[in-house]
Design a protein around this motif. Sequence first.
Motif, short mmCIF file in Angstrom:
data_model
loop_
_atom_site.label_atom_id
_atom_site.label_comp_id
_atom_site.label_asym_id
_atom_site.label_seq_id
_atom_site.Cartn_x
_atom_site.Cartn_y
_atom_site.Cartn_z
N LEU A 37 0.63 -1.38 -0.11
CA LEU A 37 0.19 -0.39 0.46
C LEU A 37 1.05 1.50 -0.03
CD1 LEU A 37 -2.48 -0.99 2.12
CD2 LEU A 37 -3.26 -0.94 -0.03
N GLY A 38 2.02 1.30 0.77
CA GLY A 38 2.64 2.31 0.44
C GLY A 38 3.80 2.77 -0.45
N LEU A 39 3.40 1.89 -1.43
CA LEU A 39 4.00 2.22 -2.84
C LEU A 39 2.89 2.49 -3.23
CD1 LEU A 39 6.70 1.56 -5.17
CD2 LEU A 39 5.43 -0.74 -5.36
N LYS A 40 2.24 2.11 -3.54
CA LYS A 40 0.55 2.27 -3.89
C LYS A 40 0.40 3.71 -3.76
CE LYS A 40 -4.17 2.09 -4.69
NZ LYS A 40 -5.20 0.95 -4.66
N HIS A 41 0.63 4.22 -2.75
CA HIS A 41 0.21 5.61 -2.39
C HIS A 41 1.23 6.41 -3.10
CE1 HIS A 41 -3.93 5.02 -0.18
NE2 HIS A 41 -2.91 4.25 0.81
N LEU A 43 3.08 5.49 -5.58
CA LEU A 43 3.20 5.88 -6.92
C LEU A 43 2.08 6.67 -7.83
CD1 LEU A 43 3.91 2.27 -8.75
CD2 LEU A 43 5.16 4.69 -8.77
N LYS A 44 0.89 6.18 -7.03
CA LYS A 44 -0.63 7.86 -7.10
C LYS A 44 0.88 8.94 -7.19
CE LYS A 44 -4.97 6.96 -4.96
NZ LYS A 44 -6.05 7.14 -4.11
N GLN A 45 0.79 9.59 -5.83
CA GLN A 45 0.78 10.52 -5.86
C GLN A 45 2.22 11.12 -7.42
OE1 GLN A 45 -0.77 11.59 -3.14
NE2 GLN A 45 1.62 12.97 -2.41
N LYS A 46 2.92 10.24 -7.99
CA LYS A 46 3.48 10.34 -9.10
C LYS A 46 2.39 10.48 -10.07
CE LYS A 46 7.10 7.67 -9.64
NZ LYS A 46 8.61 8.35 -10.12
N GLN A 143 10.65 -0.74 5.10
CA GLN A 143 12.53 0.45 4.22
C GLN A 143 12.86 0.43 3.60
OE1 GLN A 143 15.03 -0.31 7.89
NE2 GLN A 143 17.06 0.25 7.08
N MET A 144 12.72 -0.71 2.30
CA MET A 144 13.80 -0.60 1.52
C MET A 144 12.39 0.07 0.48
SD MET A 144 14.42 -4.65 0.73
CE MET A 144 15.75 -4.64 -0.14
N VAL A 145 11.52 0.13 0.20
CA VAL A 145 10.37 1.28 -0.63
C VAL A 145 10.83 2.70 -0.07
CG1 VAL A 145 8.12 1.99 -1.11
CG2 VAL A 145 9.03 -0.59 -0.43
N TYR A 146 10.91 2.33 1.36
CA TYR A 146 11.40 3.87 1.45
C TYR A 146 12.89 3.94 1.01
CZ TYR A 146 11.92 8.58 3.55
OH TYR A 146 12.76 10.01 4.00
N HIS A 147 14.07 3.32 0.93
CA HIS A 147 14.99 3.88 0.65
C HIS A 147 15.02 3.79 -1.21
CE1 HIS A 147 18.09 3.41 4.02
NE2 HIS A 147 17.10 1.41 4.31
N PHE A 148 14.21 2.96 -1.64
CA PHE A 148 13.85 3.51 -3.31
C PHE A 148 13.36 4.34 -3.33
CE2 PHE A 148 10.53 2.14 -6.60
CZ PHE A 148 11.27 2.06 -7.22
N ILE A 149 12.34 5.00 -2.46
CA ILE A 149 11.80 6.48 -2.71
C ILE A 149 13.32 7.17 -3.84
CG2 ILE A 149 10.10 8.26 -1.82
CD1 ILE A 149 8.41 6.15 -1.31
N LEU A 157 7.10 13.61 -2.09
CA LEU A 157 5.65 12.82 -2.19
C LEU A 157 5.29 11.59 -1.64
CD1 LEU A 157 6.70 11.50 -6.67
CD2 LEU A 157 5.60 13.91 -5.74
N VAL A 158 6.64 11.59 -0.65
CA VAL A 158 5.82 11.53 1.12
C VAL A 158 4.80 11.98 1.50
CG1 VAL A 158 6.61 9.57 2.75
CG2 VAL A 158 7.94 9.54 0.31
N ASN A 159 3.84 11.07 1.11
CA ASN A 159 2.50 12.25 2.43
C ASN A 159 1.84 11.18 3.63
OD1 ASN A 159 0.63 10.03 1.08
ND2 ASN A 159 -0.48 11.11 -0.44
N THR A 160 1.25 11.65 3.29
CA THR A 160 0.61 11.04 5.25
C THR A 160 0.20 9.28 4.94
OG1 THR A 160 -0.10 12.67 6.00
CG2 THR A 160 -1.39 10.73 6.72
#
Length: 335
Positions: A37-41, A43-46, A143-149, A157-160
């Motif tokens: 879900l973190g990645l989905k949100h 990507l939505k910001q993109k 954590q890896m998704v965050y490193h990817f971002i 683009l990291v929102n709530t």
Amino acid sequence: MFTPAEISEIQNLVVPGKKIVIITHYNPDGDAIGSSLGLKHFLKQKGVEAEVIVPNDFPKFLKWMPEAKQIIIADYKRKQAGEAIYHADVIFVLDFNASHRAGNLVGPWIEKAKAVKILIDHHQQPDDFDFVYSDVTVPATCQMVYHFIETLQEEHLVNTDVAQCLYTGIMTDTGGFRFRSTSAATHRIVANLIEKGADPATITSNTWDTNTVSRLYLLSLILGRIEVVKDGKVAILWLKRKELQEFGFQKGDTEGFVNYGLSIMGTQVSAFFMEDLYEDFIKISFRSKDQVDVNQFSRKYFHGGGHINAAGGKYYKSIEETIEDFKEKIEAEDF
Ligand code: 5GP
Ligand code: MN
């Protein structure tokens, strides 16, 4: 991390209009749902829409997460899930290392899919995918998704929603920031996530202060008969199907039970054996301390795997025979 060349390829692949699917493993946990879900949100910001697909249902205590209700559960929505995977341009494979970990239904779909497959995962020995970011030293896929971002230079683009989801997976996969792989980097990322809107008190209470009465009854039952063997080094816990039924077992009720075995002074390994509710096999969870490698142990004897200190497996005998065989196998091990 992906190489700079891979990152620019990924940037070109993951663009508006492309069909993006995010898949996680069978029996999804907090890190699986949080990273997906973190990645989905993110990507939505993109401006990129993505579908999250999970092989089977997940515990109620994860359903508070933003858009958890929109997740496609392949067990219930076979046709929709199958078609989405078949038609996908890009598939993100999150929090698992090999297609078979997505189960008998979704696993083969992933293998057959023509999509470009991008793996982000912290389990050992990943299979070959088109793009692989695998790191077993990181405590959580979130954590890896965050490193990817970070590598995409898109932290702004990291929102709530992104922050809440990624925080949850880091919190659950580190056992509340306790396990050994929890690092300064983990805490820095968690601090960033809090600044970006993750609320620790609410997340903790939504995820962990959610015991059902059935769970507490089951817990009291297994704690009342915990067995410690091999000079106090190995703790054994077990539950029978009949008991699960008697106490009105709900999905997720036994999550974390295995950890109680490791909380006993002097234990090195905790093993939790549970009869599957529907099929004739024993689901096993292993946890260990420090250098004791339950991933290898589970691969060797119990058709399983996972991480050095947290692994799972399956066994196709009765629960009594399984525990007997386990006791025999640990004699040959040097823990
Ligand atoms: P759990 O005990 O929480 O079910 O699983 C602990 C860890 O072992 C998780 O990281 C999970 O991915 C992995 N794991 C659990 N069951 C299996 C299994 O049957 N096979 C493999 N390869 N890994 C497993
Ligand atoms: Mn994980």
